[in-house]
Design an enzyme around this catalytic site. Structure first.
Site: not given
Length: 240
Positions: A13, A84, A144, A147
């Site tokens: 990614g 992450g 989230q 996050y």
């Protein structure tokens, strides 16, 4: 002078794009990964960049891995804290395990990555700390809470490290990507992806290479007076 760089979560990614870009810019690059050994091996075969396996949530494992990287390629001049995870759930359904997994990787993992490298940077009077945060750390996001909390906390780390490291020739900055066309985003149902794109004024997802170019700039000598800052690369979706 050839400099060295470590990119955590650097085999897939955005991390892979960053690693390749830094290599193209002349850095000696090493990457870490946590679990997908097959993808890491393929990345190393493609790029010639050595991949090291450790969990950034584990301080001792991080310190040992970083020590091995420095033994192999030399003192780390640039560290990109990119690793992450997500464990999404609406807050009323979020479990303590989901909370702690994300906190341990995305927030404590930045401490575990930078802390072993920091003394050497201070001693050598040079360093570049670059943390990959997120647009959702700036604006929040449904389901989230964990996050978004970590990515907002990462910005606090950067602002504080910038003040501590400035006189030692160390800069600390963040990049906040918006929605990027990574494997994870492209795997969501097309209807959901279309709804995401509809919120982005540029009308498209970002590309990993666009984030990589931000990182390469912050790692360069041209960015030496940029410290404690955040580059928002989100297609005008959100203004911090």
């Amino acid at each position: 002078m050839t400099r060295t760089a470590l990119v955590t979560g650097g085999t897939r990614g955005i991390g892979a794009a960053i690693s390749k870009k830094l290599q193209d810019e002349g850095f000696i690059v090493a990457v870490s990964y946590a679990g997908n050994s097959e993808a890491a091996a393929a990345f190393s075969r493609e790029t010639g960049i050595e991949a090291y396996k450790w969990d950034v949530a584990d301080y001792d494992a991080s310190a040992a891995g970083i020590a091995q990287v420095e033994a192999d390629i030399g003192p780390i001049d640039v560290v990109v804290a990119n690793a992450g995870i997500t464990r999404d759930a609406p807050f009323h359904k979020m479990t303590p395990e989901q909370w702690h997994q994300v906190i341990d990787t995305n927030l404590t993992g930045v401490f575990n990555t930078v802390h072993p490298i920091w003394p050497g940077m201070r001693e050598r009077k040079f360093g570049r700390v670059i943390v990959i945060s997120s647009v959702n750390g700036q604006k929040g996001q449904f389901a989230q809470v964990n996050y978004a909390a970590t990515k907002a906390g990462d910005l606090g780390i950067v602002k504080s490290l910038a003040q501590e490291g400035a006189r030692a020739g160390i800069t600390a900055n963040a990049v906040c990507p918006g929605y990027i066309a990574t494997e994870m985003v492209m795997a969501v149902p097309e209807k959901v992806r279309d709804s995401i794109i509809a919120q982005i004024p540029t009308g498209r997802l970002g590309e990993p290479e666009e984030i990589a170019r931000c990182v390469a700039f912050l790692a360069s000598d041209d960015a030496q007076f940029i410290n404690g800052s955040t580059i928002s690369a989100n297609g005008a979706q959100f203004f911090a």
